[in-house]
Design a protein around this motif. Structure first.
Motif, PDB file in Angstrom:
ATOM      1  N   ALA A   1      68.989  48.351  42.751  1.00 30.67           N
ATOM      2  CA  ALA A   1      69.698  47.413  43.081  1.00 30.67           C
ATOM      3  C   ALA A   1      69.223  46.338  43.931  1.00 30.67           C
ATOM      4  CB  ALA A   1      71.276  47.732  43.370  1.00 30.67           C
ATOM      5  N   ALA A   2      68.430  47.066  45.023  1.00 30.94           N
ATOM      6  CA  ALA A   2      67.823  45.975  46.015  1.00 30.94           C
ATOM      7  C   ALA A   2      66.671  45.231  45.388  1.00 30.94           C
ATOM      8  CB  ALA A   2      67.176  46.872  47.285  1.00 30.94           C
ATOM      9  N   MET A   3      65.802  45.863  44.540  1.00 32.83           N
ATOM     10  CA  MET A   3      64.710  45.160  43.595  1.00 32.83           C
ATOM     11  C   MET A   3      65.337  44.117  42.914  1.00 32.83           C
ATOM     12  SD  MET A   3      61.821  46.297  44.559  1.00 32.83           S
ATOM     13  CE  MET A   3      60.673  46.087  43.206  1.00 32.83           C
ATOM     14  N   VAL A   4      66.644  44.382  42.282  1.00 33.84           N
ATOM     15  CA  VAL A   4      67.258  43.352  41.411  1.00 33.84           C
ATOM     16  C   VAL A   4      67.413  42.100  42.297  1.00 33.84           C
ATOM     17  CG1 VAL A   4      69.120  42.566  40.054  1.00 33.84           C
ATOM     18  CG2 VAL A   4      68.173  44.703  39.659  1.00 33.84           C
ATOM     19  N   TYR A   5      68.068  42.507  43.542  1.00 38.42           N
ATOM     20  CA  TYR A   5      68.575  41.241  44.239  1.00 38.42           C
ATOM     21  C   TYR A   5      67.261  40.584  44.904  1.00 38.42           C
ATOM     22  CZ  TYR A   5      69.962  39.661  49.073  1.00 38.42           C
ATOM     23  OH  TYR A   5      70.114  38.855  50.312  1.00 38.42           O
ATOM     24  N   MET A   6      66.102  41.244  45.389  1.00 39.88           N
ATOM     25  CA  MET A   6      65.058  40.684  45.957  1.00 39.88           C
ATOM     26  C   MET A   6      64.269  39.667  44.674  1.00 39.88           C
ATOM     27  SD  MET A   6      63.180  43.167  48.599  1.00 39.88           S
ATOM     28  CE  MET A   6      62.960  44.222  47.486  1.00 39.88           C
ATOM     29  N   ALA A   7      64.455  40.234  43.513  1.00 38.70           N
ATOM     30  CA  ALA A   7      63.805  39.437  42.236  1.00 38.70           C
ATOM     31  C   ALA A   7      64.550  38.179  42.059  1.00 38.70           C
ATOM     32  CB  ALA A   7      63.927  40.413  40.890  1.00 38.70           C
TER      33      ALA A   7
ATOM     34  N   VAL B   1      68.124  47.848  34.526  1.00 43.16           N
ATOM     35  CA  VAL B   1      68.197  48.994  33.643  1.00 43.16           C
ATOM     36  C   VAL B   1      68.057  50.289  34.531  1.00 43.16           C
ATOM     37  CG1 VAL B   1      67.201  50.045  31.775  1.00 43.16           C
ATOM     38  CG2 VAL B   1      67.762  47.580  31.594  1.00 43.16           C
ATOM     39  N   ALA B   2      67.022  50.155  35.313  1.00 41.70           N
ATOM     40  CA  ALA B   2      66.527  51.372  36.286  1.00 41.70           C
ATOM     41  C   ALA B   2      67.802  51.897  37.178  1.00 41.70           C
ATOM     42  CB  ALA B   2      65.484  51.191  37.129  1.00 41.70           C
ATOM     43  N   ALA B   3      68.512  50.803  37.774  1.00 44.16           N
ATOM     44  CA  ALA B   3      69.714  51.311  38.477  1.00 44.16           C
ATOM     45  C   ALA B   3      70.761  51.863  37.671  1.00 44.16           C
ATOM     46  CB  ALA B   3      70.244  49.776  39.147  1.00 44.16           C
ATOM     47  N   LEU B   4      70.896  51.213  36.445  1.00 38.17           N
ATOM     48  CA  LEU B   4      71.985  51.773  35.484  1.00 38.17           C
ATOM     49  C   LEU B   4      71.849  53.240  35.150  1.00 38.17           C
ATOM     50  CD1 LEU B   4      74.683  51.446  34.078  1.00 38.17           C
ATOM     51  CD2 LEU B   4      73.369  50.362  32.180  1.00 38.17           C
ATOM     52  N   ARG B   5      70.393  53.427  34.783  1.00 39.93           N
ATOM     53  CA  ARG B   5      70.081  54.854  34.603  1.00 39.93           C
ATOM     54  C   ARG B   5      70.307  55.698  35.562  1.00 39.93           C
ATOM     55  NH1 ARG B   5      65.175  57.626  34.844  1.00 39.93           N
ATOM     56  NH2 ARG B   5      64.721  59.134  33.201  1.00 39.93           N
ATOM     57  N   ALA B   6      69.681  55.404  36.853  1.00 46.14           N
ATOM     58  CA  ALA B   6      69.933  56.198  38.005  1.00 46.14           C
ATOM     59  C   ALA B   6      71.421  56.572  38.240  1.00 46.14           C
ATOM     60  CB  ALA B   6      69.253  55.594  39.411  1.00 46.14           C
ATOM     61  N   LEU B   7      72.282  55.446  38.073  1.00 45.82           N
ATOM     62  CA  LEU B   7      73.863  55.659  38.276  1.00 45.82           C
ATOM     63  C   LEU B   7      74.276  56.662  37.263  1.00 45.82           C
ATOM     64  CD1 LEU B   7      76.202  54.735  40.255  1.00 45.82           C
ATOM     65  CD2 LEU B   7      76.421  52.956  38.272  1.00 45.82           C
TER      66      LEU B   7
ATOM     67  N   GLY C   1      71.767  63.226  46.007  1.00 43.49           N
ATOM     68  CA  GLY C   1      71.907  62.223  46.461  1.00 43.49           C
ATOM     69  C   GLY C   1      70.577  61.216  46.311  1.00 43.49           C
ATOM     70  N   HIS C   2      69.522  61.995  45.847  1.00 48.75           N
ATOM     71  CA  HIS C   2      68.260  61.062  45.450  1.00 48.75           C
ATOM     72  C   HIS C   2      68.447  60.043  44.361  1.00 48.75           C
ATOM     73  CE1 HIS C   2      64.254  60.157  44.258  1.00 48.75           C
ATOM     74  NE2 HIS C   2      64.412  60.584  43.325  1.00 48.75           N
ATOM     75  N   ARG C   3      69.390  60.511  43.417  1.00 50.12           N
ATOM     76  CA  ARG C   3      69.455  59.471  42.458  1.00 50.12           C
ATOM     77  C   ARG C   3      70.446  58.363  42.987  1.00 50.12           C
ATOM     78  NH1 ARG C   3      65.989  58.809  38.211  1.00 50.12           N
ATOM     79  NH2 ARG C   3      65.240  61.190  37.711  1.00 50.12           N
ATOM     80  N   LEU C   4      71.113  58.644  43.560  1.00 48.43           N
ATOM     81  CA  LEU C   4      72.004  57.488  44.422  1.00 48.43           C
ATOM     82  C   LEU C   4      71.222  56.621  45.216  1.00 48.43           C
ATOM     83  CD1 LEU C   4      74.950  56.445  44.621  1.00 48.43           C
ATOM     84  CD2 LEU C   4      75.251  57.873  46.644  1.00 48.43           C
TER      85      LEU C   4
END
Length: 196
Positions: A87-93, A64-70, A77-80
């Protein structure tokens, strides 16, 4: 993650401090959430094993955080960067949950991460740390004894004057604090990705 306990506790400390510093800034709540999530994920498994419940919760929260930032990406470029970090946090989770047993070969493969994706994320965060770190260190020092005096009015709520006459921003509003938090969390991401 699965690193040595000393490294894990240093990651917990770094992430918790970054999260606390981000909470001081009103615009840093997204980063505070990420720092808190990194701190929980970095706790050694011998002390606290969050894998049974945390993997799906973290994956959902950071998706949800990645989608919101996108959706609210800006030109800076900060939001990107925040989107990539989430997305990296999703991957690590997902990798953390994959290593908790069950799920067959797919879970076993995901428990160690996908080497190509891990490598790409490592390259991204290493580049981000180097680029942002150089920018942070190279911030010009304009407030010296020979700096021209400024006769502009002092904004309300600003800190004391620096020797050049300009108001010193409060620490929590200083742009260097935000940059230092982002570099710290990117360093934490690098360390966590290396332990996958």
């Amino acid at each position: 993650m699965h690193g040595p306990p000393l490294i894990a506790w240093l990651l917990v400390l770094l992430s918790a401090c970054a999260a606390a510093a981000c909470l001081l800034r009103s615009e840093g709540r997204d980063e505070a959430l990420m720092g808190a999530g990194m701190a929980v994920m970095a706790v050694p498994l011998s002390v606290f094993d969050p894998r049974p419940w945390a993997a799906p919760v973290f994956a959902a929260v950071f998706a949800v955080a990645a989608l919101r930032a996108l959706l609210v990406a800006d030109r800076s470029g900060h939001r990107l960067h925040h989107c990539v970090s989430s997305a990296a946090m999703v991957y690590m989770a997902l990798a953390m949950g994959g290593g908790s047993g069950g799920g067959g070969h797919a879970a076993m493969a995901m428990g160690a991460g996908i080497p190509l994706l891990t490598g790409l994320l490592l390259l991204y965060f290493a580049g981000y740390v180097l680029r942002s770190g150089v920018r942070l260190v190279a911030v010009p020092h304009t407030a010296g004894p020979h700096a021209p005096a400024s006769h502009a009015p002092v904004p309300q709520g600003a800190g004391p004057l620096i020797p050049g006459g300009a108001p010193r921003p409060r620490l929590r509003h200083a742009p260097e604090l935000a940059a230092a938090c982002r570099v710290s969390m990117a360093l934490g991401m690098l360390a966590m990705l290396l332990t996958l």
